[in-house]
Design a protein around this motif. Structure first.
Motif, PDB file in Angstrom:
ATOM      1  N   PRO C  98     -22.983 -41.722 -20.287  1.00  0.00           N
ATOM      2  CA  PRO C  98     -23.020 -40.609 -21.226  1.00  0.00           C
ATOM      3  C   PRO C  98     -22.744 -41.006 -22.664  1.00  0.00           C
ATOM      4  CG  PRO C  98     -21.114 -40.460 -19.791  1.00  0.00           C
ATOM      5  CD  PRO C  98     -21.981 -41.550 -19.259  1.00  0.00           C
ATOM      6  N   LYS C  99     -21.621 -41.707 -22.908  1.00  0.00           N
ATOM      7  CA  LYS C  99     -21.270 -41.943 -24.291  1.00  0.00           C
ATOM      8  C   LYS C  99     -22.232 -42.908 -24.947  1.00  0.00           C
ATOM      9  CE  LYS C  99     -16.371 -41.347 -23.654  1.00  0.00           C
ATOM     10  NZ  LYS C  99     -15.108 -42.016 -23.883  1.00  0.00           N
ATOM     11  N   PRO C 104     -22.723 -42.943 -31.864  1.00  0.00           N
ATOM     12  CA  PRO C 104     -21.274 -42.993 -32.025  1.00  0.00           C
ATOM     13  C   PRO C 104     -20.768 -42.516 -33.386  1.00  0.00           C
ATOM     14  CG  PRO C 104     -22.197 -45.209 -32.087  1.00  0.00           C
ATOM     15  CD  PRO C 104     -23.319 -44.276 -31.723  1.00  0.00           C
ATOM     16  N   VAL C 105     -21.631 -42.466 -34.380  1.00  0.00           N
ATOM     17  CA  VAL C 105     -21.126 -42.084 -35.704  1.00  0.00           C
ATOM     18  C   VAL C 105     -21.647 -40.723 -36.155  1.00  0.00           C
ATOM     19  CG1 VAL C 105     -20.569 -44.355 -36.591  1.00  0.00           C
ATOM     20  CG2 VAL C 105     -22.910 -43.548 -36.712  1.00  0.00           C
ATOM     21  N   ARG C 141     -13.172 -26.923 -22.793  1.00  0.00           N
ATOM     22  CA  ARG C 141     -12.082 -26.012 -23.109  1.00  0.00           C
ATOM     23  C   ARG C 141     -12.121 -25.493 -24.530  1.00  0.00           C
ATOM     24  NH1 ARG C 141      -7.130 -25.348 -20.541  1.00  0.00           N
ATOM     25  NH2 ARG C 141      -7.238 -26.132 -18.421  1.00  0.00           N
ATOM     26  N   ARG C 145     -13.722 -27.455 -31.370  1.00  0.00           N
ATOM     27  CA  ARG C 145     -13.211 -28.786 -31.688  1.00  0.00           C
ATOM     28  C   ARG C 145     -14.230 -29.850 -31.267  1.00  0.00           C
ATOM     29  NH1 ARG C 145     -10.432 -32.935 -28.960  1.00  0.00           N
ATOM     30  NH2 ARG C 145     -10.065 -31.769 -27.056  1.00  0.00           N
ATOM     31  N   HIS C 152     -16.423 -40.891 -29.421  1.00  0.00           N
ATOM     32  CA  HIS C 152     -15.311 -41.677 -28.875  1.00  0.00           C
ATOM     33  C   HIS C 152     -14.048 -40.847 -28.709  1.00  0.00           C
ATOM     34  CE1 HIS C 152     -14.088 -42.055 -33.135  1.00  0.00           C
ATOM     35  NE2 HIS C 152     -12.886 -42.129 -32.631  1.00  0.00           N
ATOM     36  N   SER C 155     -13.162 -37.416 -23.614  1.00  0.00           N
ATOM     37  CA  SER C 155     -12.795 -38.069 -22.363  1.00  0.00           C
ATOM     38  C   SER C 155     -14.073 -38.353 -21.580  1.00  0.00           C
ATOM     39  CB  SER C 155     -11.873 -37.170 -21.556  1.00  0.00           C
ATOM     40  OG  SER C 155     -12.615 -36.189 -20.879  1.00  0.00           O
ATOM     41  N   GLY C 156     -13.952 -39.179 -20.560  1.00  0.00           N
ATOM     42  CA  GLY C 156     -15.124 -39.560 -19.782  1.00  0.00           C
ATOM     43  C   GLY C 156     -15.886 -38.350 -19.248  1.00  0.00           C
ATOM     44  N   GLY C 157     -15.149 -37.427 -18.668  1.00  0.00           N
ATOM     45  CA  GLY C 157     -15.795 -36.271 -18.083  1.00  0.00           C
ATOM     46  C   GLY C 157     -16.381 -35.332 -19.127  1.00  0.00           C
ATOM     47  N   MET C 158     -15.741 -35.260 -20.299  1.00  0.00           N
ATOM     48  CA  MET C 158     -16.291 -34.408 -21.353  1.00  0.00           C
ATOM     49  C   MET C 158     -17.619 -34.982 -21.825  1.00  0.00           C
ATOM     50  SD  MET C 158     -12.718 -33.834 -23.295  1.00  0.00           S
ATOM     51  CE  MET C 158     -12.973 -32.639 -24.556  1.00  0.00           C
ATOM     52  N   ARG C 161     -20.277 -33.976 -19.510  1.00  0.00           N
ATOM     53  CA  ARG C 161     -20.669 -32.569 -19.610  1.00  0.00           C
ATOM     54  C   ARG C 161     -21.467 -32.308 -20.882  1.00  0.00           C
ATOM     55  NH1 ARG C 161     -15.199 -29.713 -18.847  1.00  0.00           N
ATOM     56  NH2 ARG C 161     -14.328 -31.790 -19.146  1.00  0.00           N
TER      57      ARG C 161
END
Ligand code: ATP
Ligand code: ATP
Ligand code: MG
Ligand code: MG
Lengths: 311, 257, 291
Positions: C98-99, C104-105, C141, C145, C152, C155-158, C161
């Motif tokens: 995912p990431k 990344p920027v 959640r 934000r 970066h 979290s992994g799961g975010m 998603r």
């Protein structure tokens, strides 16, 4: 799981050693990865064309005394401004009756000298500044990047002019001026690349192995920036040659009677209408070498671009 | 690092946050637990609840934290020394992000070894690849030539090769299929009995945590809501509503079969 | 034949100079308006199969197939430009990393909005509203934000998603999900699966669900392909996965740790070379059979 159906292949043991999938030593792995890049580059005809021209340029510069039909400095006022092909002047002669071909051949030395010095110094300065700024962040980043911005804000040639006039004319000072004006874009590139990777887990992972900032920057971040810099430098080479020529043209680079290509154009511009070859021949030389660098740059981009191989 | 008896990892009232002022995110709030030396502790919980952040705080990758973190009986400050890194290693959650794209498997492993001053680099690499179930043809591959699970095994090898005493495992097997997962979990179990390693393991798979760990903390929205023993977990004895929800969902998943 | 997608004799190979490594070997399967699971060993070619459908195999990899038809139209005959229209619009893929697939920027919100605006030509405000609601659908959640955060910081799961949200925006006919829930805890996983399930049921989307989690696959999918070493070794109805007969599948099932039955040592799979030599089983089903 690794299933491989055999392909018909060349039966040279060196070739096999270089192209194996299961290298047995680190040296072999490194050599074979270089060899593969080379094979890939080789399959790009335009890049090979660029390399061929540049190789020829190096050879010409190296063997200039053997290749040049005359001395680049011998004047023969009787034969001044002879058109190409006449009187033994293959590319004609200039206003002082010097053989243009010989001058071009000797001039390639100056061009190569400038190009290699700039190509070595500018990216290294840029790389240092950019990666340090990007990785360390904070006030170091702010300070370094403001300095970079200041350098970037001036047009390149003007800044170089200012430096040369301050330092005095001459090739070394021209090189220095070009380096001083051309590192900021490299610093920008290096910083941008660093920003995309400094938060990556693989950098964290090496941090957790206890590596310090200097080691991380030089051994783990640099390799990722270098390929984009190499591409950029190669593509910029044309511009660097032109800046050097421009300085020569304005009389601030190489000094007469040295056969620098830009200075030759400058000297020939007075006769451009009636004696076109005097300015055109060095112009052509600049054009061909710039083109060669551009072709090579494009080829390198195909081979080196990490994004192509990253997934 | 001196080893207090029984001290593996200890956290007391640990808060971890990112950013300043209105941008501030409180990722971990008032967390506390203790892992005895040689023990194995599990962290489970909602996605985004701060599990990885706890591991990052321990390793010093999350700079803003307060409270008390101790490792092997020593309280940690902001800086971690070389000694710390040779005792504590971490396996990252995302196998795609945790390998340097321009380094071969061999380079990754030998860099770790040379940073910690090991000799017999060759033998160790051959051995560790074998341990994580990668055959030697992978040794000089680049990451882009590996599948997700193969990368994760390289990452596990990198953490194990320098023989740490404490391993922080962030979802070490979520990228692996069950057969490789079984091999890795068996390897980890074996190493723990042979070398007395201490594990702190994050996983969202309750069965994996149940297999590996003797105590489990459940996290929700940055807080540890409950710590239970593996027996309680198996017996589905939970007090906090979130834990119950979690257990229900994973039992239900199995019931659907 | 009204299968959404049909793949015949798909092969993906990598010419290593020492021979050819075949990551996927002559597999055939079809996809209706259903949930098709692909399970199999790490490195067995699951991701390559997904990428091959979108013709995303990077050189030097080679993609070969008799045909890959999307509603009767062969994707192999399309130009790269036409293919770009298929990707993301008609077929979306949630990548395994995912990431890695996010810039990344660039802020997450901007990335999702950009995708949405390209697709729907919506105004900036509209795109933002849609993005926030998508983030909410995947149970993030604090959507505001996350909208303004960089990859970066997730979290992994975010991250997973966010990718799911991004891929669902263009409303694709086919969704290829490569381990979309591997970093999600069971409660969130359940919700995310429900979202996908709804799309299949209500909009008639076809879903290819690549996963390691045999329990999830058997509970969630309609049909399963089991891959080993680049081939399909077995296909079955998902609810019958636990009665599978191929020794590889049986071995897989045996190596799952069970919460209720603790063991000291997990069973590991004894691999048999013969498995990788058997011809691939066809996963093509005519639509009538599914219904
Ligand atoms: N560098 C950062 N900057 C800002 N916020 C961050 C950063 N890293 C993590 N966070 C936030 O901290 C919270 C906890 O993240 P963490 O990675 O610890 O979750 P997790 O429990 O590991 O979840 P998952 O199971 O999905 O991996 C998340 O809300 C995340 O957005
Ligand atoms: N560029 C490449 N060169 C050589 N081999 C490659 C290359 N890319 C992938 N492979 C190999 O192809 C095989 C299939 O990879 P793929 O990513 O499809 O596996 P997967 O089934 O998705 O595994 P996982 O579950 O671990 O992600 C792997 O064995 C991998 O090593
Ligand atoms: Mg995490
Ligand atoms: Mg995969």
């Amino acid at each position: 799981m690794s299933m491989s159906t055999e392909l018909p292949q060349k039966s040279s043991s060196l070739y096999e050693w270089l192209t194996t999938d299961t290298p047995t030593s680190r040296k072999q792995a490194r050599l074979s990865s270089w060899y593969r890049s080379w094979l890939e580059l080789r399959s790009n005809p335009m890049a090979m064309f660029g390399i061929a021209i540049l190789l020829a340029l190096v050879l010409i510069a190296w063997f200039a005394p053997l290749l040049a039909p005359q001395s680049p400095f011998t004047q023969d006022l009787a034969a001044r401004l002879t058109p190409p092909g006449e009187g033994g002047y293959i590319l004609g002669s200039d206003s002082l009756g010097r053989d243009i071909l010989s001058r071009l051949i000797y001039g390639s030395r100056i061009t190569l000298y400038i190009v290699s010095l700039v190509a070595l110094m500018a990216p290294i300065v840029g790389l240092f500044v950019g990666t340090a700024a990007g990785y360390l962040g904070g006030w170091i980043d702010v300070t370094l990047m403001r300095i970079t911005d200041i350098f970037l804000a001036f047009p390149k040639l003007i800044l170089a002019l200012a430096f040369v006039s301050a330092l005095g004319a001459g090739i070394e000072n021209a090189v220095l001026a070009i380096v001083l004006t051309s590192w900021p874009p490299y610093a920008r590139i290096a910083r941008a690349e660093t920003l995309t990777i400094r938060n990556a887990d693989f950098i964290h992972a090496i941090k957790l192995q206890g590596a310090g900032a200097l080691r991380i920057i030089t051994r783990h971040i640099w390799p990722l920036c270098i390929s984009s810099l190499v591409i950029r430098v190669t593509l910029d080479m044309a511009g660097i040659i032109l800046t050097a020529a421009g300085l020569g043209f304005l009389g601030l680079g190489a000094q007469p009677p040295s056969p620098e290509w830009g200075a030759m154009i400058s000297a020939g511009r007075k006769f451009i209408l009636d004696h076109w070859w005097v300015a055109t021949m060095p112009g052509l030389a600049i054009f061909i070498v710039s083109l060669a660098f551009n072709l090579l740059g494009d080829g390198l981009r195909d081979v080196l671009d990490p994004k192509k191989n990253s997934k | 690092m001196s080893q207090g008896n029984n001290a593996g990892i200890g956290l007391e009232h640990v808060n971890v946050w990112f950013g300043e002022h209105e941008e501030r995110v409180d990722a971990v709030k008032d967390a506390g637990f203790a892992v005895p030396f040689g023990g194995s502790f599990g962290l489970v919980g909602e996605s985004g609840s701060g599990k990885s952040t706890i591991l990052r705080a321990i390793t010093g990758l999350a700079p803003d934290w307060s409270g008390k973190i101790s490792v092997l009986g020593q309280d940690l400050g902001q800086d971690r020394g070389k000694e710390f890194y040779s005792a504590v290693q971490m396996v990252f959650q995302d196998p795609y992000a945790s390998l340097h794209p321009r380094q071969t498997v061999d380079r990754v492993l030998s860099e770790a070894l040379s940073l910690h001053g090991f000799d017999t680099i060759n033998d160790r690499i051959i051995k560790i690849l074998d341990d994580v179930g990668l055959d030697q043809s992978f040794r000089f591959r680049w990451p882009h030539q590996l599948s997700g699970g193969q990368r994760q095994r390289v990452a596990i090898a990198r953490a194990l090769i320098i023989e740490p005493t404490i391993l922080l495992l962030d979802e070490p097997t979520s990228a692996l299929d069950v057969s490789v997962q079984a091999e890795i979990l068996n390897l980890l179990t074996r190493l723990r009995t042979e070398r007395g390693l201490t594990y702190l393991m994050v996983s969202h798979d309750l069965a994996v945590v149940g297999h590996m760990c003797s105590e489990i903390a459940v996290m929700n929205d940055g807080e540890i809501v409950e710590v239970l023993s593996v027996e309680d977990l198996r017996a589905l004895k939970a007090n906090h509503p979130y834990t119950r929800q979690l257990l229900d969902a994973s039992v239900q998943k199995r019931k659907n079969e | 034949m009204t299968n959404l997608l049909e793949v015949k004799n798909l092969t993906v190979k990598f010419p290593t100079r020492h021979g050819v490594f075949e990551a996927v070997r002559r597999i055939s399967f079809s996809l209706g308006r259903e949930r098709l699971g692909i399970v199999g060993e790490s490195g067995s070619g699951k991701s390559m199969t997904g990428r091959a459908i979108l013709r995303l195999i990077k050189s030097p990899g080679i993609l070969e197939a008799d045909y890959i038809t999307l509603e009767g139209k062969d994707l192999l005959t399309l130009s790269e430009k036409e293919m770009r229209r298929v990707r993301g619009h008609r077929i979306s893929m949630i990548m395994q990393d995912p990431k890695f697939s996010l810039n990344p920027v660039m802020r997450i919100g901007d990335q999702i909005c950009e995708g949405y605006r390209l697709h729907a030509r919506a105004s900036r405000a509209e795109a933002k509203k849609k993005t926030l609601s998508m983030l909410e659908t995947v149970l993030i959640r604090d959507p505001e934000r996350v909208f303004n955060a960089y990859p970066h910081e997730m979290s992994g799961g975010m991250g997973q998603r966010i990718m799911i949200a991004m891929m669902l925006i263009p409303d694709p006919q086919i969704l290829i999900a490569d381990e979309p829930t591997s970093a999600l805890d069971v409660t969130v996983q359940k919700e995310v699966l429900e979202i996908m399930d709804k799309l299949v049921r209500e909009r008639g989307m076809g879903l290819i669900f690549i996963s390691h989690d045999l329990n999830v696959v058997s509970a969630f999918c309609d049909r399963v392909l089991i891959m080993y070493s680049g081939r399909i070794v077995e296909t079955c109805r998902a609810d019958q996965l636990h009665e599978a007969t191929h020794p590889y599948t049986v071995g897989l099932l045996n190596s799952i740790p069970q919460l209720e039955h603790p063991v000291d040592h997990l069973e590991v799979l004894q691999r048999d070379d013969a498995w990788s030599k058997d011809p691939s089983v066809s996963g093509i089903v005519e639509t009538e059979e599914i219904a």
